[in-house]
Design a protein around this motif. Structure first.
Motif, mmCIF file in Angstrom:
data_model
loop_
_atom_site.group_PDB
_atom_site.id
_atom_site.type_symbol
_atom_site.label_atom_id
_atom_site.label_comp_id
_atom_site.label_asym_id
_atom_site.label_seq_id
_atom_site.Cartn_x
_atom_site.Cartn_y
_atom_site.Cartn_z
ATOM 1 N N ALA A 152 -36.997 42.968 -39.755
ATOM 2 C CA ALA A 152 -35.810 43.634 -40.294
ATOM 3 C C ALA A 152 -35.358 44.781 -39.399
ATOM 4 O O ALA A 152 -34.163 45.010 -39.216
ATOM 5 C CB ALA A 152 -36.097 44.138 -41.703
ATOM 6 N N VAL A 153 -36.312 45.498 -38.830
ATOM 7 C CA VAL A 153 -35.980 46.670 -38.009
ATOM 8 C C VAL A 153 -35.431 46.255 -36.643
ATOM 9 O O VAL A 153 -34.457 46.833 -36.151
ATOM 10 C CB VAL A 153 -37.224 47.568 -37.844
ATOM 11 N N HIS A 154 -36.027 45.244 -36.027
ATOM 12 C CA HIS A 154 -35.695 44.915 -34.636
ATOM 13 C C HIS A 154 -34.812 43.682 -34.463
ATOM 14 O O HIS A 154 -34.113 43.576 -33.447
ATOM 15 C CB HIS A 154 -36.981 44.716 -33.832
ATOM 16 N N ASN A 155 -34.852 42.733 -35.415
ATOM 17 C CA ASN A 155 -34.163 41.464 -35.183
ATOM 18 C C ASN A 155 -33.011 41.165 -36.141
ATOM 19 O O ASN A 155 -32.006 40.566 -35.736
ATOM 20 C CB ASN A 155 -35.154 40.300 -35.256
ATOM 21 N N THR A 156 -33.142 41.509 -37.397
ATOM 22 C CA THR A 156 -32.160 41.053 -38.392
ATOM 23 C C THR A 156 -31.305 42.176 -38.953
ATOM 24 O O THR A 156 -30.577 41.963 -39.918
ATOM 25 C CB THR A 156 -32.867 40.330 -39.561
ATOM 26 N N GLN A 157 -31.392 43.385 -38.381
ATOM 27 C CA GLN A 157 -30.570 44.514 -38.820
ATOM 28 C C GLN A 157 -30.689 44.761 -40.323
ATOM 29 O O GLN A 157 -29.709 44.990 -41.020
ATOM 30 C CB GLN A 157 -29.098 44.323 -38.445
ATOM 31 N N GLY A 158 -31.910 44.686 -40.827
ATOM 32 C CA GLY A 158 -32.173 45.029 -42.220
ATOM 33 C C GLY A 158 -32.171 43.876 -43.191
ATOM 34 O O GLY A 158 -32.656 44.020 -44.316
ATOM 35 N N THR A 200 -30.308 39.415 -53.448
ATOM 36 C CA THR A 200 -30.411 39.743 -52.028
ATOM 37 C C THR A 200 -31.045 41.121 -51.855
ATOM 38 O O THR A 200 -30.715 42.064 -52.580
ATOM 39 C CB THR A 200 -29.021 39.749 -51.364
ATOM 40 N N VAL A 201 -31.962 41.223 -50.906
ATOM 41 C CA VAL A 201 -32.596 42.506 -50.621
ATOM 42 C C VAL A 201 -32.269 42.930 -49.195
ATOM 43 O O VAL A 201 -32.018 42.085 -48.334
ATOM 44 C CB VAL A 201 -34.124 42.445 -50.822
ATOM 45 N N TYR A 202 -32.295 44.232 -48.947
ATOM 46 C CA TYR A 202 -31.867 44.768 -47.665
ATOM 47 C C TYR A 202 -32.596 46.084 -47.406
ATOM 48 O O TYR A 202 -32.850 46.868 -48.332
ATOM 49 C CB TYR A 202 -30.350 45.003 -47.701
ATOM 50 N N MET A 203 -32.935 46.323 -46.163
ATOM 51 C CA MET A 203 -33.545 47.590 -45.777
ATOM 52 C C MET A 203 -32.436 48.585 -45.434
ATOM 53 O O MET A 203 -31.629 48.311 -44.540
ATOM 54 C CB MET A 203 -34.480 47.413 -44.580
ATOM 55 N N PRO A 204 -32.377 49.736 -46.129
ATOM 56 C CA PRO A 204 -31.317 50.723 -45.860
ATOM 57 C C PRO A 204 -31.288 51.141 -44.392
ATOM 58 O O PRO A 204 -32.317 51.180 -43.711
ATOM 59 C CB PRO A 204 -31.672 51.886 -46.780
ATOM 60 N N VAL A 205 -30.068 51.451 -43.914
ATOM 61 C CA VAL A 205 -29.872 51.804 -42.512
ATOM 62 C C VAL A 205 -30.691 53.031 -42.118
ATOM 63 O O VAL A 205 -31.301 53.072 -41.037
ATOM 64 C CB VAL A 205 -28.367 52.049 -42.239
#
Length: 620
Positions: A73-79, A125-130
């Motif tokens: 999520a951090v390096h490849n998929t932008q969260g 859907t889940v997402y890692m905040p910016v």
């Protein structure tokens, strides 16, 4: 990903979509508990502990797979988290926590739930905040690179579970059987097969439907007989029961379709005939011809390979409207093949996982619910919507097995489709009576050949493997050819029938009229001479070499320069004037005293020059 389009910018935004009960469960995973119990207080308490040192400590407490998901999520998929692609790459899903019961919708979250937050009240859907991505990027290492697994050797066998009911013991039995895997090296055979099928067409022995352009049953049998390597499956692989599902022909079906797509043949009635390009292919470099066939097959609309999966119904009815463009599907597969190491065996399931993990997937149908298995009343493929399904698996195997391998791009390792793992298709309604979903189910692995690398433009040059003949012939000075060893292969017999006249069961005679007729039809005299040289137990007699020298001279002394217009002039002086004037001489030839020959493609220029000379030619 730019902040402007990010689903969540801050941690608090994501936590706001959780209920109080969910927030309390997330808070229980953290060391510090708030004094208040209101939603805003819970959000503040959680958000404060998801930064700086607490966040780093929390990340370190994750297991390896959970840390890998954070790194992706951090390096490849932008969260973003792509569950299907992640599982394809790592072979397992991360631990999200446990459910309180088998049918419960509530979950006791794992620590991973603190890194990936909901993007809406009712969203799954889940997402890692910016803001969290930015902080984690400072110390979270990059995830492992995606690689396509390969091996020096093909699989020797596969383990298949066999289930049946033992009536004597009155109980169901499960047995694990080791099924040996067959290996078929295609590259050495494809040159001979291409030439054999082209010759067969030139003899007028290949028929197809004038509506579907598919080869007839009789044609499939005729082609199978001339293929030096035979088909992948033979009659012994078919069941004895006539009512059972049949495997059917593969290479004999593919060749007429490939040649039609490449425009090496034309259709006259129901017979295929070599086009001008097909005539040239008889004597051209086989590798370049095969490369051209492959490129044109990638773009053809002649046949949707899904049609070859007979168990999938509805393709010509309502389901046809939802099928995707064939060229886009084949393009994905061709690109994937360029990423396969040449000379290494790749399992089909590993290629499939690689495509999903690298986001190189394709879709066979936009509306798979309009396709079905067995009967139209049930068996509709509602459950095949997503990144990959039984449709994509069957399509991929068909392209690899029936077309890429038939052209010699791939060597293949396979079992009978009756023994192949089901890959989940048995779970669909209507599949109970099927022995296999498609005849291609048995393809287990493949290997990119040097010819395949050339056709995919991974290499600029190609050195074809030397073809040796097992047949022993004796070529006599009287031009007789006597069979003294093992019988001729079907392709070799076709070659002999093309250039010679058979005078008995084991004797053929070189005949100038027959040889010149074959040469005029585009067959290669030098190829036949090379075959006799290799198959002969002794050096060819001088009389035979002289025969070929004479035939080669006679067959190349005249050249067809195309159509032309014959023009008669009033007198010889006018003909001489036009033939030598700078404005017309480039476009005509003097023929006799009063005639000029003008090539058809030069006629407009000739007429223009003629007008400048002060003359005109009436239209015919």
């Amino acid at each position: 990903m730019a902040d402007a389009v990010a689903p969540l910018r801050t941690i608090a935004e994501g936590l706001a979509f959780h209920t109080v009960d969910e927030l309390k469960k997330l808070l229980s995973l953290l060391p510090t508990k708030p004094s208040g119990t209101r939603k805003a207080e819970l959000i503040d308490a959680i958000a404060q502990q998801l930064t700086s040192k607490p966040l780093k400590a929390l990340w370190k407490s994750l297991d390896d797979i959970q840390q890998a998901m954070v790194a992706e999520a951090v390096h490849n998929t932008q969260g973003h988290h792509d569950a299907v692609a992640f599982q394809a790459k790592y072979g397992q899903a991360p631990d999200w926590g446990s459910r309180s019961g088998s049918f419960s919708y509530t979950r006791e979250p794992s620590k991973l739930g603190l890194f990936f937050l909901s993007t809406g009240t009712y969203s799954s859907t889940v997402y890692m905040p910016v803001t969290m991505q930015t902080e984690l990027k400072a110390y979270v290492p990059k995830p492992k690179a995606l690689t396509l697994t390969s091996s020096d050797l093909p699989p020797k066998s596969i383990t298949v579970e066999h289930r049946y009911f033992d009536y004597q013991q009155r109980q169901p039995i499960r047995e694990e059987l080791a099924i040996p895997v067959n290996c078929y090296e295609t590259e050495r055979m494809v040159q001979q097969e291409l030439a054999a099928v082209l010759r067969l067409i030139n003899l007028g022995k290949v028929s197809v439907s004038d509506k579907t352009y598919m080869p007839t049953k009789a044609t499939l049998k005729v082609i199978a007989e001339v293929l030096p390597g035979g088909d992948y499956y033979g009659e012994d692989d078919e069941p004895d029961d006539e009512d059972s599902q049949l495997i059917g022909a593969m290479k004999p079906f593919a060749w007429p379709m490939l040649l039609q797509a490449a425009k090496l043949v034309t259709l006259e009635g129901k017979k295929l005939k070599l086009s001008k390009a097909g005539q040239k292919a008889l004597t051209a470099d086989p590798a370049k011809t095969i490369q051209s066939i492959w490129k044109k097959w990638l773009k053809t609309t002649l046949l949707d390979e899904l049609r070859r999966v007979d168990s999938i119904k509805g393709q010509t009815g309502k389901g046809k409207r939802g099928l995707t463009a064939m060229g886009s599907r084949r393009s994905v597969i061709a690109t994937a093949l360029t990423q396969c190491p040449m000379g290494e065996w790749v399992l089909c399931k590993d290629l499939q996982r690689f495509l999903i993990a690298s986001h190189q997937t394709f879709s066979v149908s936009r509306n798979p619910e309009n396709l079905y298995i067995s009967e139209p009343g049930y068996g509709h493929l509602y459950d095949t919507i997503g990144k990959w399904s039984i449709l994509e698996t069957a399509y991929l195997r068909c392209v690899l097995f029936e077309y890429a391998a038939t052209l010699g791009l791939l060597d293949v390792a396979y079992v009978s489709p009756y023994d192949a793992p089901s890959d989940g298709w048995r779970d669909f309604w209507g599949a109970d009576d099927l022995s296999f979903l498609s005849r291609y189910d048995g393809l287990m692995a493949f290997r990119l050949t040097p010819l395949g690398a050339f056709c995919l433009e991974l290499t600029d040059d190609y050195d074809a493997p030397e073809i040796t003949a097992d047949t022993t012939l004796r070529v006599l000075p009287n031009l007789d050819i006597v069979l003294t060893g093992v019988p001729l292969q079907p392709a070799e017999r076709l070659l002999m029938d093309t250039f010679t006249q058979q005078t008995s069961d084991v004797v053929w005679q070189l005949n100038r009229d027959q040889a010149l007729k074959a040469a005029a039809e585009g067959h290669n005299l030098k190829e036949f001479q090379s075959f006799l040289t290799e198959a002969s137990a002794e050096a060819l007699p001088e009389a035979v070499n002289q025969f070929f020298k004479d035939c080669l001279s006679r067959s190349t002394s005249l050249q067809d320069r195309g159509l032309a217009c014959l023009i008669e002039c009033q007198d010889a002086s006018l003909a001489m004037l036009i033939a030598n004037d700078s404005r017309t001489k480039k476009y005509c030839y003097l023929a006799g005293d009063r005639h000029l020959v003008v090539p058809t493609d030069q006629e407009p220029r000739f007429r223009s020059g003629l007008r400048k000379l002060g003359y005109s030619l009436p239209l015919s």
